[in-house]
Scaffold this motif. Structure first.
Motif, short mmCIF file in Angstrom:
data_model
loop_
_atom_site.label_atom_id
_atom_site.label_comp_id
_atom_site.label_asym_id
_atom_site.label_seq_id
_atom_site.Cartn_x
_atom_site.Cartn_y
_atom_site.Cartn_z
N PHE A 229 0.88 -1.16 0.00
CA PHE A 229 0.00 0.00 0.00
C PHE A 229 0.92 1.22 0.00
N SER A 230 0.96 1.93 -1.14
CA SER A 230 1.97 2.97 -1.34
C SER A 230 1.34 4.30 -1.72
N SER A 231 2.04 5.37 -1.34
CA SER A 231 1.60 6.71 -1.70
C SER A 231 2.81 7.54 -2.11
N LEU A 232 2.55 8.55 -2.93
CA LEU A 232 3.63 9.39 -3.43
C LEU A 232 3.15 10.84 -3.48
N SER A 233 4.03 11.75 -3.10
CA SER A 233 3.75 13.17 -3.27
C SER A 233 4.96 13.83 -3.92
N ILE A 234 4.70 14.82 -4.76
CA ILE A 234 5.76 15.54 -5.47
C ILE A 234 5.53 17.03 -5.30
N LEU A 235 6.58 17.74 -4.92
CA LEU A 235 6.52 19.18 -4.79
C LEU A 235 7.63 19.81 -5.63
N LYS A 236 7.20 20.46 -6.72
CA LYS A 236 8.14 21.15 -7.60
C LYS A 236 8.18 22.62 -7.23
N SER A 237 9.37 23.18 -7.18
CA SER A 237 9.54 24.58 -6.79
C SER A 237 8.65 25.49 -7.64
N GLY A 238 7.81 26.28 -6.96
CA GLY A 238 6.91 27.21 -7.65
C GLY A 238 5.54 26.65 -7.91
N ASP A 239 5.33 25.35 -7.75
CA ASP A 239 4.03 24.71 -7.98
C ASP A 239 3.45 24.21 -6.66
N GLU A 240 2.19 23.82 -6.72
CA GLU A 240 1.57 23.20 -5.56
C GLU A 240 1.98 21.72 -5.48
N ARG A 241 1.87 21.18 -4.27
CA ARG A 241 2.21 19.76 -4.06
C ARG A 241 1.19 18.86 -4.75
N ILE A 242 1.70 17.80 -5.40
CA ILE A 242 0.84 16.80 -6.03
C ILE A 242 0.80 15.57 -5.14
N ASP A 243 -0.37 15.26 -4.62
CA ASP A 243 -0.54 14.09 -3.77
C ASP A 243 -1.26 12.99 -4.54
N PHE A 244 -0.52 11.96 -4.89
CA PHE A 244 -1.12 10.83 -5.60
C PHE A 244 -1.91 9.96 -4.62
N ASP A 245 -2.93 9.29 -5.15
CA ASP A 245 -3.73 8.41 -4.31
C ASP A 245 -2.91 7.20 -3.87
N THR A 246 -3.28 6.65 -2.71
CA THR A 246 -2.65 5.41 -2.24
C THR A 246 -2.97 4.29 -3.22
N ASN A 247 -1.94 3.57 -3.60
CA ASN A 247 -2.08 2.52 -4.61
C ASN A 247 -1.78 1.16 -3.98
N THR A 248 -2.56 0.15 -4.38
CA THR A 248 -2.30 -1.23 -3.95
C THR A 248 -1.54 -1.94 -5.06
N GLY A 249 -0.35 -2.41 -4.73
CA GLY A 249 0.47 -3.10 -5.71
C GLY A 249 0.86 -4.48 -5.23
N ILE A 250 1.68 -5.15 -6.01
CA ILE A 250 2.14 -6.48 -5.64
C ILE A 250 3.64 -6.46 -5.39
N ARG A 251 4.07 -7.40 -4.59
CA ARG A 251 5.50 -7.61 -4.39
C ARG A 251 5.73 -9.11 -4.27
N ILE A 252 6.87 -9.58 -4.71
CA ILE A 252 7.23 -10.98 -4.55
C ILE A 252 8.73 -11.06 -4.31
N GLY A 253 9.09 -11.74 -3.24
CA GLY A 253 10.50 -11.82 -2.87
C GLY A 253 10.93 -13.25 -2.61
N LEU A 254 12.23 -13.46 -2.65
CA LEU A 254 12.83 -14.74 -2.30
C LEU A 254 13.86 -14.45 -1.23
N GLU A 255 13.56 -14.87 0.00
CA GLU A 255 14.40 -14.53 1.14
C GLU A 255 15.35 -15.67 1.51
N ALA A 256 16.62 -15.34 1.62
CA ALA A 256 17.62 -16.26 2.15
C ALA A 256 17.95 -15.81 3.57
N GLU A 257 17.69 -16.69 4.54
CA GLU A 257 17.86 -16.35 5.95
C GLU A 257 18.87 -17.30 6.59
#
Length: 404
Positions: A229-257
């Motif tokens: 569950f991820s979110s992103l915001s971007i603030l460029k000098s001179g502009d207003e902040r852009i708040d992206f909606d929270t996005n549901t994505g996938i992840r897959i890992g292979l863990e060596a412990e």
């Protein structure tokens, strides 16, 4: 903020469970010689503990055993510690601190020695500052240190005092042990245990070996899919902040412990190559040529192979179940079509270049096979531009299946 609160709620709820201490059946012998059955917290001590926790019943008060009130404690054929006053070498074995003195620097100390073998010939052990010392006893004699010491034979050559070979050769008399049995003997637990065991078997002595249950290092390989569950915001000098909606994505890992071979397997280190993805769009109203207002559709896409490298601590509920906490440093090793693009504003066509992040996780493992984890990632910059500030936050729920 919602992700932070969710993670903290899970963390503190789990820590409340962690506060429960698991003890195993054992015994103590008090200084008056009275043996008491009890439950002992097995810490799998690397050296000689000065104190230990025990209780007389499952829901009883936790008591502390010390050198002042206990002369022996243990669990049948699992571990045993014996209070002993011995002469022990104080020499430093660090290669940078070696001296030219060949003989050991002996000093009398009282401590709990770990019993490795018990029989007509017995073997004991302690460790201090990563220096291993072994002791032995024959029949009802005194416990003596087996002497092994490194020293500087010359300013550039290390010599070794291996008196332990002579000590054992002169006392362990048996037809099945010959001169080479001692000449080739290494000052290592496995070699010493084997020799003492062979001697006891040779003279038909009953032998109890406490090294059978010594914790060994383990290796786990776990497939770990999950959702982010991820979110992103971007603030460029001179502009207003852009708040992206929270996005549901996938992840897959292979863990060596790698589970470390001490403290009952409570600590491990791990590395987990992981694919993860994020994509979100946001309409943004901006000013063109100072006065003209326009709308652009900005799309942020972040796909990468990230590499968490961290440490984990287990809190065991019983033999099959354990909660765990972990922390890891995360770096991206490969970007896969990651970018920020605008439908009609070139100033928002940007390359993704992610900073390092920290991951904090709490989870539960069952039968060393199945696991589930909630993991929080600290905020990180995704865009490496002087005039742009970006904040990427994510939270993951991860399932695991260990197939080793």
């Amino acid at each position: 903020m919602k992700l932070n609160l969710l993670f903290l709620t899970i963390l503190f709820s789990t820590l409340n469970v962690f506060s429960q201490t698991i003890f195993e059946p054992g015994y103590i012998i008090k200084t008056n010689g009275v043996k008491v059955d009890c439950l002992i917290k097995n810490e799998d001590w690397k050296g000689s503990p000065t104190t230990f926790d025990y209780k007389l019943e499952e829901n009883g008060e936790i008591k502390t055993g010390t050198l002042n009130n206990v002369i022996e404690f243990g669990s049948v054929q699992s571990f045993k510690y014996l209070k002993a006053t011995v002469n022990i070498d104080q020499s430093n074995d660090n290669i940078n601190d070696l001296t030219d003195v060949r003989n050991p620097e002996m000093k009398e100390e009282t401590l709990f020695l770990k019993t490795l073998i018990e029989g007509k010939a017995s073997l004991y052990y302690t460790e201090n500052d990563k220096i291993k010392r072994y002791f032995y006893k024959l029949d009802d004699g005194e416990i003596e240190q087996l002497i092994y010491k490194r020293y500087l034979a010359t300013p550039t050559k290390i010599g070794v005092n291996e008196r332990y070979k002579q000590q054992l050769a002169t006392t362990l008399n048996c037809s099945k042990l010959n001169e080479s049995s001692f000449e080739n003997l290494e000052y290592k637990v496995g070699k010493l245990v084997k020799l003492i065991t062979n001697y006891n078997n040779c003279i038909n002595s009953e032998t109890v070996v406490f090294t059978k249950n010594i914790q060994k290092a383990k290796f786990n390989l776990t497939l770990r899919p999950g959702v982010t569950f991820s979110s992103l915001s971007i603030l460029k000098s001179g502009d207003e902040r852009i708040d992206f909606d929270t996005n549901t994505g996938i992840r897959i890992g292979l863990e060596a412990e790698y589970v470390l071979p001490f403290n009952n397997g409570k600590w491990s280190i791990f590395i987990e190559p992981t694919y993860r993805n994020y994509k979100s769009e946001k309409e943004f109203l901006y000013v063109d040529f100072l006065t003209i207002k326009k709308t652009t559709l900005i799309t942020a896409e972040y796909n990468s192979i990230e590499l968490p490298l961290g440490a984990r601590h287990y809190m065991f509920v019983n033999q099959d179940a354990a909660f765990f906490l972990n922390a890891a440093i995360i770096v991206d090793v490969a970007m896969m079509d990651s970018k920020v693009v605008s439908s009609n504003e070139n100033g928002y066509d940007l390359d993704v270049d992610a900073d390092v992040a920290i991951a904090l996780g709490v989870g539960f493992r069952f039968k060393n096979r199945y696991s589930i984890e909630a993991r929080y990632h600290t905020s990180r910059q995704l865009l490496n531009y002087d005039s742009i500030d970006s904040s990427y936050n994510s939270f993951a729920l991860i399932a695991g299946f260990n197939f080793l």
